[in-house]
Design a protein around this motif. Structure first.
Motif, PDB file in Angstrom:
ATOM      1  N   PRO A  36      32.956  43.068  29.239  1.00 29.51           N
ATOM      2  CA  PRO A  36      34.026  42.869  28.259  1.00 29.51           C
ATOM      3  C   PRO A  36      34.116  41.432  27.753  1.00 29.51           C
ATOM      4  N   GLU A  37      33.767  40.454  28.605  1.00 28.39           N
ATOM      5  CA  GLU A  37      33.845  39.061  28.140  1.00 28.39           C
ATOM      6  C   GLU A  37      32.830  38.825  27.025  1.00 28.39           C
ATOM      7  N   ASN A  38      31.620  39.370  27.210  1.00 27.79           N
ATOM      8  CA  ASN A  38      30.616  39.182  26.168  1.00 27.79           C
ATOM      9  C   ASN A  38      31.017  39.927  24.900  1.00 27.79           C
TER      10      ASN A  38
ATOM     11  N   ILE B 234      47.904  34.426  27.780  1.00 25.13           N
ATOM     12  CA  ILE B 234      46.819  35.024  28.569  1.00 25.13           C
ATOM     13  C   ILE B 234      45.484  34.695  27.887  1.00 25.13           C
ATOM     14  N   CYS B 235      44.449  34.577  28.693  1.00 30.11           N
ATOM     15  CA  CYS B 235      43.105  34.286  28.169  1.00 30.11           C
ATOM     16  C   CYS B 235      42.755  35.193  26.983  1.00 30.11           C
ATOM     17  N   SER B 236      42.185  34.580  25.945  1.00 28.39           N
ATOM     18  CA  SER B 236      41.899  35.350  24.733  1.00 28.39           C
ATOM     19  C   SER B 236      40.795  36.396  24.945  1.00 28.39           C
ATOM     20  N   TYR B 237      39.958  36.216  25.969  1.00 25.17           N
ATOM     21  CA  TYR B 237      38.994  37.280  26.290  1.00 25.17           C
ATOM     22  C   TYR B 237      39.757  38.523  26.746  1.00 25.17           C
ATOM     23  N   ALA B 238      40.696  38.316  27.635  1.00 24.90           N
ATOM     24  CA  ALA B 238      41.456  39.449  28.177  1.00 24.90           C
ATOM     25  C   ALA B 238      42.221  40.138  27.055  1.00 24.90           C
TER      26      ALA B 238
ATOM     27  N   ASN C  48      35.218  35.136  41.288  1.00 29.40           N
ATOM     28  CA  ASN C  48      34.546  33.826  41.316  1.00 29.40           C
ATOM     29  C   ASN C  48      34.655  33.045  40.012  1.00 29.40           C
ATOM     30  N   ILE C  49      35.293  33.610  38.981  1.00 31.44           N
ATOM     31  CA  ILE C  49      35.477  32.817  37.766  1.00 31.44           C
ATOM     32  C   ILE C  49      36.948  32.447  37.552  1.00 31.44           C
ATOM     33  N   CYS C  50      37.839  33.366  37.813  1.00 24.14           N
ATOM     34  CA  CYS C  50      39.260  33.060  37.663  1.00 24.14           C
ATOM     35  C   CYS C  50      40.101  34.172  38.268  1.00 24.14           C
ATOM     36  N   GLN C  51      41.382  33.975  38.309  1.00 20.53           N
ATOM     37  CA  GLN C  51      42.271  35.020  38.819  1.00 20.53           C
ATOM     38  C   GLN C  51      42.725  35.953  37.699  1.00 20.53           C
ATOM     39  N   THR C  52      42.537  35.497  36.456  1.00 25.63           N
ATOM     40  CA  THR C  52      42.927  36.347  35.334  1.00 25.63           C
ATOM     41  C   THR C  52      42.252  37.711  35.439  1.00 25.63           C
ATOM     42  N   VAL C  53      40.955  37.680  35.809  1.00 21.28           N
ATOM     43  CA  VAL C  53      40.199  38.933  35.828  1.00 21.28           C
ATOM     44  C   VAL C  53      40.818  39.960  36.769  1.00 21.28           C
TER      45      VAL C  53
ATOM     46  N   TYR D 128      44.014  40.562  37.421  1.00 25.71           N
ATOM     47  CA  TYR D 128      45.114  41.288  36.779  1.00 25.71           C
ATOM     48  C   TYR D 128      44.609  42.081  35.584  1.00 25.71           C
ATOM     49  N   TRP D 129      43.700  41.532  34.857  1.00 27.84           N
ATOM     50  CA  TRP D 129      43.117  42.177  33.694  1.00 27.84           C
ATOM     51  C   TRP D 129      42.452  43.494  34.118  1.00 27.84           C
ATOM     52  N   TYR D 130      41.659  43.452  35.184  1.00 30.23           N
ATOM     53  CA  TYR D 130      40.952  44.659  35.606  1.00 30.23           C
ATOM     54  C   TYR D 130      41.897  45.677  36.234  1.00 30.23           C
TER      55      TYR D 130
ATOM     56  N   ASN E 124      32.666  23.209  28.978  1.00 29.59           N
ATOM     57  CA  ASN E 124      33.515  24.396  28.795  1.00 29.59           C
ATOM     58  C   ASN E 124      32.849  25.431  27.894  1.00 29.59           C
ATOM     59  N   LEU E 125      33.564  26.535  27.672  1.00 25.12           N
ATOM     60  CA  LEU E 125      33.026  27.584  26.805  1.00 25.12           C
ATOM     61  C   LEU E 125      32.888  27.036  25.386  1.00 25.12           C
ATOM     62  N   PRO E 126      32.082  27.685  24.572  1.00 28.30           N
ATOM     63  CA  PRO E 126      32.011  27.253  23.169  1.00 28.30           C
ATOM     64  C   PRO E 126      33.240  27.757  22.415  1.00 28.30           C
TER      65      PRO E 126
ATOM     66  N   LEU F 240      30.144  27.691  38.988  1.00 29.44           N
ATOM     67  CA  LEU F 240      30.859  26.447  38.712  1.00 29.44           C
ATOM     68  C   LEU F 240      32.364  26.582  38.912  1.00 29.44           C
ATOM     69  N   LEU F 241      32.910  27.697  38.407  1.00 32.29           N
ATOM     70  CA  LEU F 241      34.370  27.846  38.428  1.00 32.29           C
ATOM     71  C   LEU F 241      34.903  28.207  39.799  1.00 32.29           C
ATOM     72  N   ASN F 242      34.002  28.519  40.752  1.00 28.95           N
ATOM     73  CA  ASN F 242      34.485  28.816  42.097  1.00 28.95           C
ATOM     74  C   ASN F 242      34.359  27.599  43.000  1.00 28.95           C
TER      75      ASN F 242
ATOM     76  N   ARG G 203      42.318  26.276  25.522  1.00 31.16           N
ATOM     77  CA  ARG G 203      43.681  26.786  25.731  1.00 31.16           C
ATOM     78  C   ARG G 203      43.667  28.027  26.630  1.00 31.16           C
ATOM     79  N   SER G 204      42.630  28.833  26.478  1.00 27.96           N
ATOM     80  CA  SER G 204      42.565  30.085  27.223  1.00 27.96           C
ATOM     81  C   SER G 204      42.078  29.918  28.651  1.00 27.96           C
ATOM     82  N   CYS G 205      41.029  29.129  28.811  1.00 27.92           N
ATOM     83  CA  CYS G 205      40.398  29.107  30.134  1.00 27.92           C
ATOM     84  C   CYS G 205      40.928  27.952  30.963  1.00 27.92           C
ATOM     85  N   LYS G 206      41.978  28.263  31.700  1.00 28.42           N
ATOM     86  CA  LYS G 206      42.611  27.208  32.509  1.00 28.42           C
ATOM     87  C   LYS G 206      41.685  26.698  33.605  1.00 28.42           C
TER      88      LYS G 206
ATOM     89  N   ASP H 236      40.340  26.733  21.430  1.00 36.71           N
ATOM     90  CA  ASP H 236      40.340  27.946  22.238  1.00 36.71           C
ATOM     91  C   ASP H 236      38.998  28.618  22.026  1.00 36.71           C
ATOM     92  N   HIS H 237      38.444  29.233  23.079  1.00 41.23           N
ATOM     93  CA  HIS H 237      37.105  29.787  22.877  1.00 41.23           C
ATOM     94  C   HIS H 237      37.100  31.007  21.964  1.00 41.23           C
ATOM     95  N   ASN H 238      38.237  31.677  21.866  1.00 41.80           N
ATOM     96  CA  ASN H 238      38.195  32.907  21.069  1.00 41.80           C
ATOM     97  C   ASN H 238      39.334  33.065  20.063  1.00 41.80           C
TER      98      ASN H 238
HETATM   99  S1  SF4 Z   1      40.251  32.580  32.035  1.00 42.58           S
HETATM  100 FE1  SF4 Z   1      38.255  31.627  31.748  1.00 42.58          FE
HETATM  101  S2  SF4 Z   1      37.002  32.427  33.416  1.00 42.58           S
HETATM  102 FE2  SF4 Z   1      38.765  33.759  33.217  1.00 42.58          FE
HETATM  103  S3  SF4 Z   1      38.123  35.396  31.869  1.00 42.58           S
HETATM  104 FE3  SF4 Z   1      39.112  33.843  30.587  1.00 42.58          FE
HETATM  105  S4  SF4 Z   1      37.440  32.547  29.908  1.00 42.58           S
HETATM  106 FE4  SF4 Z   1      36.653  33.731  31.641  1.00 42.58          FE
END
Ligand code: SF4
Lengths: 258, 449
Positions: free
Chosen positions: B98-100, B127-131, B159-164, B166-168, B305-307, B359-361, B389-392, B419-421
Motif C-alpha cells: 500500500p505504501e508504494n 496521520i501519515c499521508s500514505y495511510a 520496523n518502520i513506524c507505529q503508524t502501520v 494502527y493502519w493495518y 527522508n522520503l522524496p 534505518l527507522l528501527n 510532515r507525514s513521516c515523524k 510532505d512526501h505525499n
Molecule cells: S509514518 Fe513514515 S514510516 Fe510510517 S508509513 Fe508513513 S511514511 Fe512510512
C-alpha cells in the motif's frame, strides 16, 4: 549629487523598495511604497523615478530581491532576500552576528559570517503568527495605529498572556479580553511577547551568534526591540533604515559584480 | 470474506496478465523507449531520462495489472514496506505494498482526491499521508491502477513506524481478514541476541498461519531461493546507487527514487536482478562517456527522508538549474544496505537480523553516522533534509542532524518543510525560495574557500 553606481530593488509582500548606492556603497537614494498588486507596473514606476533623478540607467548594475524578484525583468540578477539582507546589514554595521528580519509575510533568522556571508538561516513561512501580519491584524482590531503599537505596548504596567499562537485565534482571544474590560496596553504587550517568543525559538534553532541585529519593517517597533532584548539578554543593533536592508544588499551585490 | 482460487480465476489471470497485458505493456514500453523527449523535462540542465525507465515502468505496470486480476487466481497479502515478505513470496502470494501504491498516487497527483475520502471518513490530516491515501483508496475504490485486489491476509512489521500498526488494524477490521504482526524491538545501539531470537520466533509462528491461508506447505528450498534473489537484487541496487560516487554522477537521487519500486515491491523475484543488471549497464555507458545526469554538475548533495513524490521532477530540475546534483539519499540507500545480512543458508535467522535493522528501527545517532559516511564517500558539498510532515520517525532528529552538519562539520544543510505525499503541506514558492537561499550559501562558501 553623488553618482549612482548600482540599484537594488526589494519586491516584498507588504512593501516595495528601491535603493541606489554610490561607488563607495553608500545609500544615496531610496523609495518605499506599499506593495502594488501589479508589481511589474510598480517596478517600472520606480525605475522611471530613478531615471529622472540620475539620467539613463543602462550601464547601472541592477539586482532584484524579495518574493517578487522574478517579476523584475530588467534586473541583471535576482538574489534571495536572505543573502541581500545579510549583505546590507553587514555593510552597514560592519560585523558578523545574528540578524532577525521580521517582514510582512515571513520572518527569518540569518547567521552572518565574515564578509557578510550567510552561514545559516531559519525561516518561518508557514504561519502568520510569527510575522509582522500578526501585529498588523490585531492592531486593526484594537484600533491602534501601526506606528503607535510599540509605544502603547511599552506603556503597559502589566501584561496579559496571549496563549494562542495562531493569528486568527489570537484575534478572538483579544476580542474576549476587550469584552471583559481589559485595557488595550496589557493586551498589546502580551501580543508582542507572543511574537517575540516565536522569534526567539527560531534564533535558538540556528544558535545565537552575538551581536543580535534587527531588520525589516517590524524593527521600527520599539516594543519588539525591548522584548527581544529581554528574552535573549542581548542588545539589539539596528541599521539606520531597517526596512531597506534587502534592497540595499541587492544594490551592494550589483556594485560588487558590476 | 476472502476469495478462493478457481480454475476460472487462474485462467482469467493468465489471459489478462500474461497474454493480453504482456503484449500491450511491451508495446507501450517500445513506444516509450522511442520517445526522446518528455513533457516538462528540461534538456538544458538534465541528461535525457534513463532509457531503462520504460522497462521499469512496464514491470511495475505488469505488477499492478497482476493485482487487478489476482483475486481468484492467487492468495493476496498486503504488507508494509519493511515486512519480511520472503515467506509469503515462497508460498506464492501476490504481494501488494500500500505504501508504494500511495506513492504512485502521489506521483500521479491523485493523493488529495483519494486521501480526502479518508479525511471525510474521520481520519485526521495529522496521520501519515500514505495511510490516508491507502485508507481513502480502500473506502472509495479510487486508484490510478484500475483496481486493488482484496487481501486474504495482512502483514505489518513495526520496523518502520507505529503508524502501520494502527493502519493495518483498520484494514483488518475493514476486510475482516487476519493480520500478522511482526514486532521488532527498537535498536538503540545494537541488536541483542534475544531481539533476534524474538523476531525469529515470530517468523516461525507466522509460517503455519501463512500456510493455512495459502493452502499449502512452505518449501524451505523455495524460501532459500527467494532469499537468494532478494539478496542478489539488494546488492545490485547498492551497486547502482554507488555508481553516483563518480564525478559527474551518472544518476541523481531522483533517478533512485523512481527506480527503487522493484526492490521494494518485487524483491525475491529474478526479474529485479535482471532489471538492475541492465540499469547498471546503461549507467556504466554513461560513465564511460563522461555523461552526468546533471549537465553542469558543480555541487553534490545528500537528500534525507522520503522524496516529495508529487514534485520529483520539479525538484530534480530546480537543483539541476543551479548545477547541483542530489546524488545520494538515505532513503534509497536503506533498501540496499541490509543486503549483506541476508543469508539463504539461515533464512529465518538472517531475516530476523535484516528486518530488525532498517534505518527507522535504529536510533537517530545511527542515521547521522550513515549520513556522515555518505557525505564522505560521495564527496558531498551539502545536505538537504526534507522535514516530512507525514513521516515523524524519519523527521525526528533532523534539527540536531542539521545542527551537526552546519556547526560542526562546516557543511551547509537545509531543512525543507514539505510532505512526501500531500501537496497541501507544500508550497512551490516557499520551497524554491529556500532552495535558492541554500544554493547561494553553497555558492558563497565555495568562493570563500
Ligand atoms: S509514518 Fe513514515 S514510516 Fe510510517 S508509513 Fe508513513 S511514511 Fe512510512
Amino acid at each position: 549629487m553623488k553618482a549612482l553606481a548600482a540599484l537594488g530593488i526589494d519586491v516584498g509582500s507588504s512593501t516595495c523598495k528601491i535603493v541606489g548606492v554610490d561607488e563607495s556603497g553608500e545609500l544615496i537614494w531610496h523609495l518605499l511604497e506599499q506593495a502594488d498588486p501589479r508589481a511589474e507596473d510598480q517596478v517600472q514606476r520606480f525605475l522611471k523615478a530613478a531615471e529622472q533623478k540620475f539620467g539613463p540607467l543602462k550601464a547601472v548594475p541592477f539586482v532584484a530581491t524579495g518574493y517578487g524578484r522574478k517579476l523584475v525583468k530588467d534586473a541583471a540578477k535576482n538574489i534571495t532576500e536572505i543573502s541581500c539582507h545579510a549583505k546590507g546589514v553587514y555593510h552597514e554595521l560592519q560585523k558578523p552576528g545574528t540578524l532577525v528580519d521580521i517582514g510582512g509575510q515571513d520572518s527569518k533568522v540569518i547567521v552572518i559570517g565574515a564578509g557578510g556571508r550567510v552561514v545559516d538561516f531559519a525561516m518561518n513561512d508557514k504561519c502568520a503568527a510569527g510575522t509582522g501580519r500578526f501585529l498588523e491584524n490585531t492592531a486593526g482590531r484594537l484600533h491602534v495605529p501601526l506606528e503607535a503599537l510599540g509605544k502603547t505596548a511599552l506603556s503597559a504596567d502589566r501584561e496579559e498572556t496571549i496563549s494562542s499562537t495562531c493569528t486568527v485565534f489570537a484575534e478572538s482571544e483579544i476580542i474576549s479580553l476587550v469584552a471583559h474590560g481589559v485595557a488595550v496596553e496589557p493586551i498589546l504587550k502580551g501580543l508582542h511577547r507572543s511574537l517575540v517568543s516565536r522569534i526567539v525559538a527560531m534564533i535558538r534553532s540556528v544558535g545565537l551568534v552575538s551581536p543580535l541585529m534587527l531588520s525589516g519593517g517590524v524593527a521600527r517597533n520599539e516594543a519588539m526591540r525591548k522584548l527581544l532584548e529581554e528574552e535573549t539578554g542581548e542588545k539589539v543593533h539596528l541599521p539606520q533604515y531597517p526596512q531597506l536592508m534587502g534592497a540595499y544588499g541587492a544594490a551592494l551585490i550589483g556594485l560588487k559584480n558590476g | 470474506m476472502t476469495e478462493s482460487i478457481t480454475i476460472r480465476g487462474k485462467l482469467r489471470y493468465q489471459l489478462a496478465v500474461n497474454v493480453a497485458g504482456r503484449l500491450t505493456l511491451a508495446f507501450r514500453r517500445r513506444r516509450n523507449e522511442r520517445k526522446t523527449a518528455r513533457p516538462g523535462w528540461s534538456r538544458d540542465v538534465l541528461a535525457p531520462p534513463l532509457k531503462l525507465s520504460a522497462r521499469m515502468k512496464e514491470l511495475m505496470s505488469r505488477h499492478y495489472l497482476g493485482g487487478r486480476y489476482a483475486n481468484g487466481a492467487k492468495k493476496v497479502a498486503w504488507v508494509t514496506s519493511g515486512a519480511p515478505i520472503e515467506i509469503l513470496k515462497a508460498l506464492g502470494f501476490y504481494i501488494l505494498y500500500p505504501e508504494n501504491h500511495a506513492a504512485l498516487c502521489g506521483a500521479r497527483r491523485k493523493t488529495v482526491e483519494i486521501a480526502s475520502e479518508a479525511e471525510n471518513a474521520g481520519y485526521s490530516r495529522d496521520i501519515c499521508s500514505y495511510a490516508r491515501t491507502d485508507i481513502g483508496a480502500v473506502l472509495s475504490g479510487k486508484t490510478p491502477v484500475g483496481r486493488l485486489p482484496r487481501p486474504d491476509v495482512l502483514l505489518a512489521c513495526t520496523n518502520i513506524c507505529q503508524t502501520v500498526l494502527y493502519w493495518y488494524r483498520v484494514l483488518a477490521d475493514y476486510f475482516k481478514v487476519p493480520l500478522i504482526l511482526i514486532d521488532t524491538p527498537f535498536i538503540y545501539e545494537e541488536a541483542h541476541a534475544h531481539d533476534v531470537a524474538y523476531v525469529k520466533r515470530q517468523l516461525e509462528d507466522m509460517i503455519p498461519a501463512a500456510e493455512k491461508i495459502a493452502g499449502k506447505k512452505l518449501s524451505f528450498k523455495r524460501l532459500k531461493e527467494v532469499v537468494r534473489f532478494s539478496r542478489e537484487a539488494s546488492f545490485l541496487w547498492l551497486e547502482v546507487l554507488d555508481r553516483a560516487k563518480h564525478r559527474p554522477s551518472p544518476i541523481t537521487a531522483f533517478d533512485g527514487f523512481i527506480h527503487m519500486a522493484p526492490i521494494v515491491d518485487l524483491r525475491g523475484e529474478p526479474v529485479v536482478i535482471d532489471l538492475y543488471r541492465q540499469l547498471l549497464k546503461e549507467i556504466d555507458v554513461r560513465i564511460s562517456k563522461g555523461i552526468g545526469a546533471v549537465k553542469h554538475e558543480k555541487k553534490r548533495l545528500l537528500w534525507d527522508n522520503l522524496p516529495i513524490w508529487f514534485k520529483l521532477r520539479k525538484m530534480a530540475q530546480t537543483f539541476a538549474g543551479y548545477g547541483a546534483n542530489v546524488v545520494a539519499a538515505t532513503y534509497t540507500y536503506a533498501w540496499g544496505e541490509l543486503a549483506p545480512m541476508m543469508d539463504e543458508t539461515r533464512p529465518l535467522e538472517s531475516a530476523a537480523q535484516t528486518y530488525l535493522h532498517p534505518l527507522l528501527n535504529q536510533g537517530t545517532g545511527h542515521k547521522l553516522e550513515s549520513m556522515q559516511k555518505m557525505v564522505r564517500e560521495f564527496s558531498l558539498d551539502g545536505v538537504v533534509l526534507h522535514s516530512d510532515r507525514s513521516c515523524k520517525p524519519y523527521s525526528l532528529g533532523q534539527i540536531d542532524q542539521r545542527d551537526y552538519f552546519v556547526n560542526h562539520a562546516g557543511i551547509p544543510a537545509l531543512l525543507l518543510e514539505a510532505d512526501h505525499n500531500d501537496p497541501r503541506s507544500y508550497s512551490d514558492q516557499q520551497a524554491e525560495n529556500r532552495i535558492a537561499a541554500f544554493m547561494e550559501i553553497l555558492e558563497d562558501s565555495s568562493n570563500a574557500d
